[in-house]
Design an enzyme around this catalytic site. Sequence first.
Site, short mmCIF file in Angstrom:
data_model
loop_
_atom_site.label_atom_id
_atom_site.label_comp_id
_atom_site.label_asym_id
_atom_site.label_seq_id
_atom_site.Cartn_x
_atom_site.Cartn_y
_atom_site.Cartn_z
N THR A 101 -42.16 5.35 18.00
CA THR A 101 -42.94 6.23 17.13
C THR A 101 -44.12 6.79 17.93
O THR A 101 -45.25 6.37 17.75
CB THR A 101 -43.45 5.48 15.89
N THR A 137 -43.50 0.43 14.51
CA THR A 137 -44.81 0.58 13.90
C THR A 137 -44.88 1.95 13.24
O THR A 137 -44.82 2.97 13.92
CB THR A 137 -45.92 0.44 14.95
N ARG A 170 -46.61 -9.01 23.05
CA ARG A 170 -47.57 -8.66 24.09
C ARG A 170 -46.79 -8.41 25.37
O ARG A 170 -46.01 -9.25 25.79
CB ARG A 170 -48.55 -9.82 24.33
N CYS A 279 -49.12 1.27 22.49
CA CYS A 279 -49.34 0.81 21.12
C CYS A 279 -50.74 1.10 20.61
O CYS A 279 -50.93 1.96 19.75
CB CYS A 279 -49.04 -0.69 21.01
N LYS A 282 -52.26 4.99 20.30
CA LYS A 282 -51.56 5.84 19.32
C LYS A 282 -51.60 5.24 17.92
O LYS A 282 -51.67 5.98 16.92
CB LYS A 282 -50.11 6.09 19.75
N ARG A 349 -48.06 4.13 30.07
CA ARG A 349 -48.44 4.98 28.93
C ARG A 349 -49.92 4.81 28.62
O ARG A 349 -50.39 3.71 28.41
CB ARG A 349 -47.59 4.63 27.71
#
Length: 472
Positions: A101, A137, A170, A279, A282, A349
């Site tokens: 996502t 998520t 994690r 994560c 965003k 990222r």
Amino acid sequence: MTTEIGSSLPPIVENPRMTVIGTGYLGATHAICMALLGFDVLGVDVDSSKIAALQSGRVPFYEPGLSDALSEALASGRLRFSTDFAEAAEWGDVHFLCVGTPQSKGSDAADLTYVDLAFTELASRITRRALLVGKSTVPIGTAARLTSLVQAVSPAGTELELAWNPEFLREGYAVKDTLHPDRLVFGVQSVWAERQLAAAFRPILEEGTPLVVADLATAELVKVAANSFLATKISYINAMAEVCEATGADVNLLATALGHDSRIGSRFLKPGLGFGGGCLPKDIRAFAHRADELGVGQAVAFLREVDSINQRRRVRTVNLVEELAGGSVRGLRVAALGAAFKPNSDDIRDAPALDVARMLHEAGAIVTVYDPEAMENAKRSYPELNYADSLAQAVEEADVVALLTEWQEFRDADPDDLAELVAHRRIVDGRHALDAADFRAKGWEFRALGRPANPSTVSLEADAREGLLAFA
């Protein structure tokens, strides 16, 4: 085998066959680990090259321990991979959907294109009772919307139920976190769905893992709320670092003192360059965006400042390099140690390390990057930077060394050995990973976020005291 539980409930498949739709970081890890727990698992992805790699025993990203786990799971015969959604629909009893996502282009909202497509493609082929389990998520309300969608497109109709089971992995610890999670959350709409999902996690539940059974909206909210709290704690201590820089206080000592308060705790109260990855950045932006849509944007308005604090740490790290260089980095040779957003990962990222390297390059510095695992990913995304094959090669003739990802290799580097290679003994510790007193004692100009540029004798002794305070 199935077990009838009461006359009003459909049968529960006690040893369900599982599919995992999406074999990226989350999906591949989940598929491999569920096979290790004894279930028959089919991993499905539209990317045939990714499927071929996994089927041949190669994990297409770096995660400690996962390659060995994949080999074991494949050898057991319980794990296989495919690109065929029809096969998955016919074969599976419980389907875990683990697609990405990402943040939408031009917006803080989550892009649900891949989620919607995966649920639709699978559900349209399912002809019997089954359970779809979302693990991605997503914004609150997504699961309820998807329930209507999948039941409308599936030949099974309302026999196809949907649940939500958020992940809490994690990076660097994904195998452990999957096999031995600190909690499980089931977002369900029926007793059948709860019991069928419990059967799919029976080995983990039998270990005594805490289970929270909730509605769909709460299950969706748990993940974004957890990420938001974590991001807030990290940004709080980095906000204090800004105050420390203005007052001459030492943020490391401040964090140590705060950590002794049992109401606060020391975990993730670590000052430095801030968070990145696929994560936290965003997710907090998407959460704030969704809250605005729901009319409760004020409740989480602080998350935008959390994001802003995090971004400012990157700019401030560039400023520290500029200060060491006398005000300008043009023509300066900078060794950027780290590319991944965190150690024990090759994930770049929203990586703070590469963002700092990029800004230094744009300011005219000659930047050479080295990372133990993320080099190929970094080269593809930032071809304008220079890259070294080793730590020694990266720091050779450097005017300033910038530690940007706290790999153990960098933590263990000897300041005397580094001094033999660099042009000038100047270092910026963006992660508070080094012994400042040791570096300074060996002739290095040492800067770190939230710490005095010219510490007093008392401050110089702080590094040694911190270890004692941490265990007091």
